[in-house]
Scaffold this motif. Structure first.
Motif, PDB file in Angstrom:
ATOM      1  N   VAL A  15       0.843  -1.200   0.000  1.00  0.00           N
ATOM      2  CA  VAL A  15       0.000   0.000   0.000  1.00  0.00           C
ATOM      3  C   VAL A  15       0.877   1.249   0.000  1.00  0.00           C
ATOM      4  O   VAL A  15       0.633   2.206  -0.730  1.00  0.00           O
ATOM      5  CB  VAL A  15      -0.982  -0.005   1.192  1.00  0.00           C
ATOM      6  CG1 VAL A  15      -1.655   1.346   1.349  1.00  0.00           C
ATOM      7  CG2 VAL A  15      -2.017  -1.105   1.024  1.00  0.00           C
ATOM      8  N   SER A  16       1.924   1.230   0.795  1.00  0.00           N
ATOM      9  CA  SER A  16       2.852   2.367   0.859  1.00  0.00           C
ATOM     10  C   SER A  16       3.508   2.607  -0.493  1.00  0.00           C
ATOM     11  O   SER A  16       3.612   3.749  -0.951  1.00  0.00           O
ATOM     12  CB  SER A  16       3.915   2.103   1.928  1.00  0.00           C
ATOM     13  OG  SER A  16       4.854   3.155   1.963  1.00  0.00           O
ATOM     14  N   ASP A  17       3.932   1.511  -1.154  1.00  0.00           N
ATOM     15  CA  ASP A  17       4.521   1.640  -2.492  1.00  0.00           C
ATOM     16  C   ASP A  17       3.510   2.237  -3.474  1.00  0.00           C
ATOM     17  O   ASP A  17       3.846   3.089  -4.297  1.00  0.00           O
ATOM     18  CB  ASP A  17       5.011   0.281  -3.004  1.00  0.00           C
ATOM     19  CG  ASP A  17       6.230  -0.229  -2.254  1.00  0.00           C
ATOM     20  OD1 ASP A  17       6.894   0.580  -1.562  1.00  0.00           O
ATOM     21  OD2 ASP A  17       6.517  -1.447  -2.367  1.00  0.00           O
ATOM     22  N   GLY A  18       2.272   1.778  -3.372  1.00  0.00           N
ATOM     23  CA  GLY A  18       1.216   2.303  -4.239  1.00  0.00           C
ATOM     24  C   GLY A  18       0.988   3.780  -4.014  1.00  0.00           C
ATOM     25  O   GLY A  18       0.812   4.553  -4.965  1.00  0.00           O
ATOM     26  N   ILE A  19       0.995   4.188  -2.764  1.00  0.00           N
ATOM     27  CA  ILE A  19       0.811   5.606  -2.430  1.00  0.00           C
ATOM     28  C   ILE A  19       1.959   6.438  -2.988  1.00  0.00           C
ATOM     29  O   ILE A  19       1.750   7.534  -3.514  1.00  0.00           O
ATOM     30  CB  ILE A  19       0.658   5.790  -0.902  1.00  0.00           C
ATOM     31  CG1 ILE A  19      -0.679   5.210  -0.443  1.00  0.00           C
ATOM     32  CG2 ILE A  19       0.778   7.265  -0.519  1.00  0.00           C
ATOM     33  CD1 ILE A  19      -0.855   5.145   1.058  1.00  0.00           C
ATOM     34  N   GLU A  20       3.178   5.908  -2.899  1.00  0.00           N
ATOM     35  CA  GLU A  20       4.334   6.626  -3.453  1.00  0.00           C
ATOM     36  C   GLU A  20       4.193   6.797  -4.966  1.00  0.00           C
ATOM     37  O   GLU A  20       4.498   7.866  -5.503  1.00  0.00           O
ATOM     38  CB  GLU A  20       5.628   5.885  -3.118  1.00  0.00           C
ATOM     39  CG  GLU A  20       6.058   6.040  -1.668  1.00  0.00           C
ATOM     40  CD  GLU A  20       7.339   5.277  -1.364  1.00  0.00           C
ATOM     41  OE1 GLU A  20       8.119   4.994  -2.289  1.00  0.00           O
ATOM     42  OE2 GLU A  20       7.558   4.962  -0.182  1.00  0.00           O
ATOM     43  N   LEU A  21       3.725   5.759  -5.650  1.00  0.00           N
ATOM     44  CA  LEU A  21       3.516   5.848  -7.101  1.00  0.00           C
ATOM     45  C   LEU A  21       2.446   6.882  -7.439  1.00  0.00           C
ATOM     46  O   LEU A  21       2.595   7.672  -8.379  1.00  0.00           O
ATOM     47  CB  LEU A  21       3.116   4.483  -7.674  1.00  0.00           C
ATOM     48  CG  LEU A  21       4.215   3.448  -7.780  1.00  0.00           C
ATOM     49  CD1 LEU A  21       3.640   2.095  -8.193  1.00  0.00           C
ATOM     50  CD2 LEU A  21       5.276   3.896  -8.771  1.00  0.00           C
ATOM     51  N   THR A  23       1.573   9.452  -5.602  1.00  0.00           N
ATOM     52  CA  THR A  23       2.129  10.765  -5.289  1.00  0.00           C
ATOM     53  C   THR A  23       3.043  11.237  -6.405  1.00  0.00           C
ATOM     54  O   THR A  23       2.952  12.388  -6.861  1.00  0.00           O
ATOM     55  CB  THR A  23       2.899  10.734  -3.955  1.00  0.00           C
ATOM     56  OG1 THR A  23       2.002  10.347  -2.923  1.00  0.00           O
ATOM     57  CG2 THR A  23       3.494  12.077  -3.625  1.00  0.00           C
ATOM     58  N   SER A  24       3.899  10.353  -6.879  1.00  0.00           N
ATOM     59  CA  SER A  24       4.808  10.695  -7.970  1.00  0.00           C
ATOM     60  C   SER A  24       4.026  11.056  -9.228  1.00  0.00           C
ATOM     61  O   SER A  24       4.314  12.041  -9.907  1.00  0.00           O
ATOM     62  CB  SER A  24       5.751   9.531  -8.252  1.00  0.00           C
ATOM     63  OG  SER A  24       6.553   9.799  -9.374  1.00  0.00           O
ATOM     64  N   GLY A  25       3.009  10.256  -9.535  1.00  0.00           N
ATOM     65  CA  GLY A  25       2.173  10.534 -10.701  1.00  0.00           C
ATOM     66  C   GLY A  25       1.451  11.868 -10.572  1.00  0.00           C
ATOM     67  O   GLY A  25       1.338  12.618 -11.543  1.00  0.00           O
ATOM     68  N   SER A  26       0.972  12.148  -9.386  1.00  0.00           N
ATOM     69  CA  SER A  26       0.279  13.422  -9.145  1.00  0.00           C
ATOM     70  C   SER A  26       1.219  14.601  -9.329  1.00  0.00           C
ATOM     71  O   SER A  26       0.832  15.629  -9.903  1.00  0.00           O
ATOM     72  CB  SER A  26      -0.312  13.454  -7.737  1.00  0.00           C
ATOM     73  OG  SER A  26      -1.316  12.483  -7.606  1.00  0.00           O
ATOM     74  N   GLU A  27       2.439  14.470  -8.859  1.00  0.00           N
ATOM     75  CA  GLU A  27       3.423  15.542  -9.017  1.00  0.00           C
ATOM     76  C   GLU A  27       3.756  15.760 -10.486  1.00  0.00           C
ATOM     77  O   GLU A  27       3.872  16.902 -10.952  1.00  0.00           O
ATOM     78  CB  GLU A  27       4.683  15.223  -8.212  1.00  0.00           C
ATOM     79  CG  GLU A  27       4.478  15.314  -6.712  1.00  0.00           C
ATOM     80  CD  GLU A  27       5.646  14.778  -5.909  1.00  0.00           C
ATOM     81  OE1 GLU A  27       6.574  14.182  -6.489  1.00  0.00           O
ATOM     82  OE2 GLU A  27       5.624  14.944  -4.668  1.00  0.00           O
ATOM     83  N   GLN A  28       3.907  14.665 -11.236  1.00  0.00           N
ATOM     84  CA  GLN A  28       4.181  14.788 -12.669  1.00  0.00           C
ATOM     85  C   GLN A  28       3.009  15.428 -13.389  1.00  0.00           C
ATOM     86  O   GLN A  28       3.193  16.270 -14.277  1.00  0.00           O
ATOM     87  CB  GLN A  28       4.488  13.412 -13.274  1.00  0.00           C
ATOM     88  CG  GLN A  28       5.811  12.839 -12.838  1.00  0.00           C
ATOM     89  CD  GLN A  28       6.023  11.422 -13.350  1.00  0.00           C
ATOM     90  OE1 GLN A  28       5.141  10.827 -13.967  1.00  0.00           O
ATOM     91  NE2 GLN A  28       7.204  10.879 -13.098  1.00  0.00           N
ATOM     92  N   LEU A  29       1.803  15.052 -13.015  1.00  0.00           N
ATOM     93  CA  LEU A  29       0.604  15.627 -13.617  1.00  0.00           C
ATOM     94  C   LEU A  29       0.524  17.126 -13.324  1.00  0.00           C
ATOM     95  O   LEU A  29       0.208  17.926 -14.206  1.00  0.00           O
ATOM     96  CB  LEU A  29      -0.642  14.906 -13.103  1.00  0.00           C
ATOM     97  CG  LEU A  29      -1.984  15.376 -13.649  1.00  0.00           C
ATOM     98  CD1 LEU A  29      -2.021  15.225 -15.166  1.00  0.00           C
ATOM     99  CD2 LEU A  29      -3.109  14.586 -13.015  1.00  0.00           C
ATOM    100  N   ALA A  30       0.828  17.507 -12.097  1.00  0.00           N
ATOM    101  CA  ALA A  30       0.805  18.919 -11.723  1.00  0.00           C
ATOM    102  C   ALA A  30       1.831  19.705 -12.531  1.00  0.00           C
ATOM    103  O   ALA A  30       1.548  20.812 -13.014  1.00  0.00           O
ATOM    104  CB  ALA A  30       1.067  19.079 -10.227  1.00  0.00           C
TER     105      ALA A  30
END
Length: 70
Positions: A15-21, A23-30
């Protein structure tokens, strides 16, 4: 009990790994959204400049048309 704790720990890590992914995707999208916004602003400025140039060109062409009629 130890097996259950290990399973819970493993699930938490996934779950933690999924959350990190996410978060990373959200930052790239932003970042992409910000870049697109800047591009759109630039296009809008260019469009306005072209509109002014077009108006000026039309004014100049009208002068030649008036000169021809005289």
């Amino acid at each position: 009990i130890i097996t259950e704790i290990e399973q819970i720990t493993s699930t938490i890590m996934r779950v933690s790994d999924g959350i990190e992914l996410i978060t990373s995707g959200s930052e790239q999208l932003a970042a992409t959204t910000e870049e697109q916004s800047a591009s759109i602003d630039s296009i809008a400025v260019s469009a306005q400049e072209l509109s002014h140039m077009s108006e000026r060109l039309q004014e100049l062409v009208r002068q030649f048309e008036l000169d021809r009629k005289e």
